[in-house]
Design an enzyme around this catalytic site. Structure first.
Site, short mmCIF file in Angstrom:
data_model
loop_
_atom_site.label_atom_id
_atom_site.label_comp_id
_atom_site.label_asym_id
_atom_site.label_seq_id
_atom_site.Cartn_x
_atom_site.Cartn_y
_atom_site.Cartn_z
N LYS A 54 0.87 -1.19 0.00
CA LYS A 54 0.00 0.00 0.00
C LYS A 54 0.90 1.24 0.00
O LYS A 54 1.08 1.91 1.02
CB LYS A 54 -0.93 -0.04 1.22
CG LYS A 54 -1.98 -1.15 1.11
CD LYS A 54 -2.82 -1.29 2.35
CE LYS A 54 -3.88 -0.23 2.48
NZ LYS A 54 -4.98 -0.37 1.53
C1 LIG Z 1 -6.34 -1.38 -3.92
C2 LIG Z 1 -6.87 -2.20 -2.80
N1 LIG Z 1 -7.21 -3.49 -3.03
C3 LIG Z 1 -7.69 -4.28 -2.05
C4 LIG Z 1 -7.88 -3.80 -0.77
C5 LIG Z 1 -8.42 -4.72 0.30
O1 LIG Z 1 -7.38 -5.11 1.18
P1 LIG Z 1 -7.67 -5.50 2.69
O2 LIG Z 1 -8.72 -6.52 2.67
O3 LIG Z 1 -6.37 -6.00 3.20
O4 LIG Z 1 -8.13 -4.25 3.36
C6 LIG Z 1 -7.56 -2.47 -0.48
C7 LIG Z 1 -7.76 -1.94 0.85
O5 LIG Z 1 -6.91 -1.73 1.59
C8 LIG Z 1 -7.02 -1.65 -1.52
O6 LIG Z 1 -6.68 -0.38 -1.29
#
Ligand SMILES: Cc1ncc(COP(=O)(O)O)c(C=O)c1O
Length: 329
Positions: free
Chosen positions: A161
């Site tokens: 992220k």
């Molecule tokens: C681009 C993206 N994909 C998927 C997710 C889902 O990830 P998670 O379930 O770890 O929050 C997120 C959220 O954080 C995201 O920003």
């Protein structure tokens, strides 16, 4: 959607100390502000009235992902995942939060100077804010495939992220909302379905639950893995990880997003076409309920996902003494 600005008096963890938010500021020349060189996380906590407790959801998994992915930017996050969980629970207690919350850990390049070159100056923060629904999905969402493509792993890895990479999501979300959708769906450069702007995507087709693999430039979501576990353990449905073509979205039975913020969010319309029957599908609905129960501490088999903030945790005094071994904070 926009959340309210937290109170300047709320307590945050910044530069290895608990300080009021009003004191947690950065210089205008900060490297991460100019070049996007930070790595963040998003963790939810759910307050359950019956148990009088706030449950952080899989915080150790989030902190492990944060620590591992920060190394892509050569950032060493101090402390163990467990210590970071303790700091987060302590933040909730100091802020006396008895509501659902969202936790935002952030690690970033903190030099205040002009120049793209990376250096050793890293800083760390953890902020917790009260938080409700991210997208109102009770009656299902409208999603649209956008013209922006998901960033390639060879450009900016989407498995981390990385702050700067979220320009990709901001542009996609903006295009989707201007076209009348609630959330965007990205394709990869090779034309396969990747994920939403802020969430992973699942499809039900021919009796199978399908989601794109990590190699299709997705964030390896923790909610995605929770939903896969729930489907495998609690439901009688075959699960497959494989690439998905855009046109499959138009002929499938069900679609839904998963993510810390969106939770399990059924999609009832895709590119102005109904998904399946045009109403919330049975698989998405069942998984939404299972996920809700598991994250509120109501499913015994998934209690290990949860970190209770108020019951059976460390006292303030102990956490006061908790100093993370940080060399570059
Ligand atoms: C681009 C993206 N994909 C998927 C997710 C889902 O990830 P998670 O379930 O770890 O929050 C997120 C959220 O954080 C995201 O920003």
């Amino acid at each position: 959607m926009r959340t309210e600005a937290p109170s300047p008096d709320s307590i945050v963890w910044f530069q290895n100390k608990f300080v009021p938010l009003a004191e947690a500021n950065v210089n205008i020349l900060t490297h991460a502000l100019n070049y996007g060189t930070g790595v963040f996380e998003g963790i939810r906590g759910y307050y359950d009235d019956h148990q009088n407790d706030l449950f952080l959801v899989r915080p150790q998994d989030h902190y492990q992902r944060w620590k591992r992915n920060a190394t892509i930017l050569r950032i060493e996050i101090p402390g163990t995942a467990r210590e970071l969980c303790e700091i987060t629970a302590e933040l909730c207690r100091r802020n006396r939060f008895r509501s659902h919350v969202y936790v935002r850990p952030l690690a970033y390049k903190s030099s205040a100077r002009i120049g793209v070159a990376m250096d050793q100056n890293d800083a760390f923060a953890v902020t917790v804010v009260p938080f409700g629904d991210y997208l109102e999905s009770t009656h299902g969402l409208k999603a649209g495939v956008v013209s922006w493509r998901r960033i390639e792993d060879t450009a900016i890895p989407s498995r981390a992220k990385i702050c700067g990479a979220y320009v990709n999501s901001v542009l996609a979300g903006d295009e989707a909302r201007r076209a009348g959708h609630d959330e965007a769906i990205f394709l990869t450069e090779s034309g396969h379905v990747a994920e939403g702007a802020t969430c992973n995507l699942f499809m039900v087709r021919n009796g199978q639950l399908v989601t794109p693999p990590a190699t299709d430039n997705i964030l390896e979501g923790i909610t995605r893995s929770s939903v896969i576990d729930l489907a495998r353990n609690e439901m009688n449905i075959e699960f497959v990880e494989r690439s998905i073509n855009r046109s499959e979205l138009y002929v499938c039975d069900e679609l839904f997003f998963t993510g810390t913020a969106v939770e399990v969010a059924p999609i009832v319309q895709i590119d102005h076409r109904p998904v399946g029957t045009g109403s919330i599908g049975q698989v998405a609905d069942t998984l939404r309920t299972l996920y809700k129960d598991a994250t509120r501490g109501r499913l015994f088999g998934y209690r290990h996902w949860l970190w209770p903030v108020y019951v059976g945790n460390r006292s303030e005094a102990v956490v006061d003494e908790l100093e993370l071994a940080t060399s570059h904070a």
